[in-house]
Write an enzyme that holds these catalytic residues in place. Sequence first.
Site, PDB file in Angstrom:
ATOM      1  CG  PHE A 179      -0.334   0.502   2.433  1.00 25.40           C
ATOM      2  CD1 PHE A 179      -0.178   1.764   2.969  1.00 25.40           C
ATOM      3  CD2 PHE A 179       0.280  -0.429   3.402  1.00 25.40           C
ATOM      4  CE1 PHE A 179       0.574   2.177   4.055  1.00 25.40           C
ATOM      5  CE2 PHE A 179       0.777  -0.026   4.767  1.00 25.40           C
ATOM      6  CZ  PHE A 179       1.178   1.421   4.776  1.00 25.40           C
ATOM      7  CE  LYS A 193      -3.008  -8.551  -4.377  1.00 27.03           C
ATOM      8  NZ  LYS A 193      -3.460  -7.679  -3.381  1.00 27.03           N
ATOM      9  CD  GLU A 234      -5.665  -6.181   0.168  1.00 26.84           C
ATOM     10  OE1 GLU A 234      -4.600  -5.912  -0.699  1.00 26.84           O
ATOM     11  OE2 GLU A 234      -5.622  -7.233   0.899  1.00 26.84           O
ATOM     12  NE  ARG A 235      -3.617  -2.774   4.101  1.00 27.12           N
ATOM     13  CZ  ARG A 235      -2.628  -2.999   4.719  1.00 27.12           C
ATOM     14  NH1 ARG A 235      -1.871  -2.073   4.975  1.00 27.12           N
ATOM     15  NH2 ARG A 235      -2.295  -4.280   5.053  1.00 27.12           N
ATOM     16  CB  SER A 249       4.765  -7.273   5.795  1.00 25.03           C
ATOM     17  OG  SER A 249       3.975  -8.313   5.378  1.00 25.03           O
ATOM     18  CB  CYS A 299      10.486  -0.262   3.004  1.00 23.06           C
ATOM     19  SG  CYS A 299      11.124   0.418   1.159  1.00 23.06           S
ATOM     20  CD  GLU A 319       8.255  -2.845   8.337  1.00 19.73           C
ATOM     21  OE1 GLU A 319       7.598  -3.801   8.196  1.00 19.73           O
ATOM     22  OE2 GLU A 319       8.814  -2.271   7.479  1.00 19.73           O
TER      23      GLU A 319
HETATM   24  P1  NAD Z   1       1.571  -6.691   3.070  1.00 17.44           P
HETATM   25  O1  NAD Z   1       2.597  -7.642   3.050  1.00 17.44           O
HETATM   26  O2  NAD Z   1       0.365  -6.398   4.127  1.00 17.44           O
HETATM   27  O3  NAD Z   1       0.741  -6.680   1.642  1.00 17.44           O
HETATM   28  C1  NAD Z   1       1.730  -6.527   0.497  1.00 17.44           C
HETATM   29  C2  NAD Z   1       0.751  -7.433  -0.678  1.00 17.44           C
HETATM   30  O4  NAD Z   1       0.515  -8.828  -0.358  1.00 17.44           O
HETATM   31  C3  NAD Z   1      -0.548  -6.887  -1.037  1.00 17.44           C
HETATM   32  O5  NAD Z   1      -0.669  -6.681  -2.314  1.00 17.44           O
HETATM   33  C4  NAD Z   1      -1.585  -7.547  -0.164  1.00 17.44           C
HETATM   34  O6  NAD Z   1      -2.855  -7.802  -0.753  1.00 17.44           O
HETATM   35  C5  NAD Z   1      -0.865  -9.068  -0.179  1.00 17.44           C
HETATM   36  N1  NAD Z   1      -1.226  -9.939   0.943  1.00 17.44           N
HETATM   37  C6  NAD Z   1      -1.447  -9.481   2.064  1.00 17.44           C
HETATM   38  N2  NAD Z   1      -1.807 -10.473   3.027  1.00 17.44           N
HETATM   39  C7  NAD Z   1      -1.264 -11.701   2.157  1.00 17.44           C
HETATM   40  C8  NAD Z   1      -1.410 -13.028   2.469  1.00 17.44           C
HETATM   41  N3  NAD Z   1      -1.873 -13.619   3.668  1.00 17.44           N
HETATM   42  N4  NAD Z   1      -1.338 -14.017   1.530  1.00 17.44           N
HETATM   43  C9  NAD Z   1      -1.175 -13.458   0.132  1.00 17.44           C
HETATM   44  N5  NAD Z   1      -0.747 -12.133  -0.046  1.00 17.44           N
HETATM   45  C10 NAD Z   1      -1.312 -11.275   0.751  1.00 17.44           C
HETATM   46  O7  NAD Z   1       2.424  -5.125   3.123  1.00 17.44           O
HETATM   47  P2  NAD Z   1       1.777  -3.599   3.051  1.00 17.44           P
HETATM   48  O8  NAD Z   1       1.410  -3.453   4.383  1.00 17.44           O
HETATM   49  O9  NAD Z   1       0.965  -3.408   2.145  1.00 17.44           O
HETATM   50  O10 NAD Z   1       3.061  -2.900   2.842  1.00 17.44           O
HETATM   51  C11 NAD Z   1       3.836  -2.540   4.054  1.00 17.44           C
HETATM   52  C12 NAD Z   1       5.026  -3.492   3.954  1.00 17.44           C
HETATM   53  O11 NAD Z   1       5.893  -3.306   2.927  1.00 17.44           O
HETATM   54  C13 NAD Z   1       6.097  -3.017   5.096  1.00 17.44           C
HETATM   55  O12 NAD Z   1       6.622  -4.086   5.611  1.00 17.44           O
HETATM   56  C14 NAD Z   1       7.144  -2.307   4.327  1.00 17.44           C
HETATM   57  O13 NAD Z   1       8.541  -2.422   4.797  1.00 17.44           O
HETATM   58  C15 NAD Z   1       7.125  -3.161   3.155  1.00 17.44           C
HETATM   59  N6  NAD Z   1       7.898  -2.653   1.885  1.00 17.44           N
HETATM   60  C16 NAD Z   1       9.064  -3.074   1.455  1.00 17.44           C
HETATM   61  C17 NAD Z   1       9.742  -2.556   0.410  1.00 17.44           C
HETATM   62  C18 NAD Z   1      11.052  -2.959  -0.076  1.00 17.44           C
HETATM   63  O14 NAD Z   1      11.504  -2.603  -1.092  1.00 17.44           O
HETATM   64  N7  NAD Z   1      11.826  -3.701   0.822  1.00 17.44           N
HETATM   65  C19 NAD Z   1       9.193  -1.525  -0.172  1.00 17.44           C
HETATM   66  C20 NAD Z   1       7.925  -0.982   0.286  1.00 17.44           C
HETATM   67  C21 NAD Z   1       7.098  -1.722   1.175  1.00 17.44           C
END
Ligand code: NAD
Length: 499
Positions: A149, A173, A176-177, A226, A281, A384
């Site tokens: 998101f 994909k 969804e937020r 994450s 991140c 985090e």
């Molecule tokens: P998230 O892991 O909750 O979601 C990321 C994606 O995964 C979304 O599209 C979501 O729909 C999907 N997803 C969520 N739960 C799932 C599941 N159980 N099974 C399959 N798919 C699932 O992350 P977020 O809250 O959207 O983003 C924040 C996180 O992203 C933080 O941890 C941040 O550090 C990380 N991030 C990392 C980088 C990097 O380059 N390392 C860059 C940006 C964000």
Amino acid sequence: MQELTHWINGKHVKGTSGRFADVYNPATGEVQAKVPLATKAELDAAVADAAKAQVAWGATNPQKRGRVMMAMVGLINRDMDKLAEALSREHGKTIPDAKGDVQRGLEVIEFCINAAQMLKGEFTDSAGPGIDMYSMRQPLGVAAGITPFNFPAMIPLWKMGPALSCGNAFILKPSERDPSVPLMLAELFKEAGLPDGVLQVVNGDKESVDAILDNETVQAVGFVGSTPIAQYIYGRGCTNGKRVQCFGGAKNHMIIMPDADLDQAADALVGAGFGAAGERCMAISVAVPVGDKTADALIEKLVPRIEKLKVGPYTAGNDVDYGPVVTGAAKANILRLVESGVAQGAKLVVDGRGFKLQGYENGYFVGPHLFDNVTRDMDIYKTEIFGPVLSTVRAQSYEEALSYAMDHEYGNGTAIFTRDGDTARDFANRINIGMVGINVPIPVPLAYHTFGGWKKSGFGDLNQHGPDAFRFYTRTKTITTRWPSGIKEGGEFNFKAMD
Ligand code: NAD
């Protein structure tokens, strides 16, 4: 209420699953739209159509594909204000931050204009008698991206640009937020000349992610989000024989040496710790001053700067330093971690817990927090937080400070502030973290370098954007040719045979 769609075969298409997720305005807490959550059947159909569309797109010469990227650059610039507004409305970040989000994605599209250059392969003349050898990079077919998101323009663009300019079809994909900006970007790609079906945006949750991971046509998956989900996707995707790169969470440390310019360090910490409400991140979430004198002086400089921060909705204009966090659940989680920090003995020097914004009582605003005397065993150090919370860990030496960053399970970004070249060089060489800043708090590599963390911040061999992206989204084929008529007995080349 607005019902969002998928983007399939160059058109907005309504979801058929009957399942939706609410999309909030984080500044007010109101549900402003609902986004459809695709079924496995919807995802599989989008992939099948993408595979058909990819055949012609993959055969289109890379210079022409680069021209689509060139047109896209113009269109994103044309719509910058519109994109930033839509982004802020769903994410909550300020308009300047939202423009930065779009801009950093745009820069990767600019890099992708050069697809022909990046894909031109290698050639060895006369590797043996009459033998030439060449390597070419071919598209994979259908690739997919699953994005978080916090950068709803930048990260989709980091994936769409390289995947498409390499000649693949791409399934996105998005989170969804905040799904509106990715849909707007898909519309712009169509306007830029991308053939229908080559880019599909399928909205969804775990069901569509699992469908991507299990779909045999999908050759590669790029994920950002994450760490627990990154590990899950990496495991399942690799087991199913796909090429997978997953970028996960972070806990970025900034070391402040006694010789650092403390005003500069304090300014950097406030920007890197609290900008975008800490939902980056590459945010700095841990300050590690070396020596108690440095720590005391740093805290003294940080407190008034943090207390001056203006928290508000993006509609309040350029005065606002940061906006709300993305959801009520995110806010509750941040405040729960702050309470744990207090309970576990950290000193809360700036307390944002009581923060309220008149007129926006239902918004997800979180006041800024500064902790001192944080230790390794505390949850606020290990986890985090992804919110406006900066922890200070006091180190008594450079080696101890280094050990904090080295021992932490995350390895996305880090920084050191010092005037000493030897220390800076030693830090850059020894640190086990992917992106390093020397007097630069958020060392995000530009589009023509690659972006990626180490340890539990990154899974897979290749990074995002830059040259690595062109490797990730292509397969190398090496061809050895021999033309017997060109060879004289004894193995020498017979030029006459060429006539
Ligand atoms: P998230 O892991 O909750 O979601 C990321 C994606 O995964 C979304 O599209 C979501 O729909 C999907 N997803 C969520 N739960 C799932 C599941 N159980 N099974 C399959 N798919 C699932 O992350 P977020 O809250 O959207 O983003 C924040 C996180 O992203 C933080 O941890 C941040 O550090 C990380 N991030 C990392 C980088 C990097 O380059 N390392 C860059 C940006 C964000």
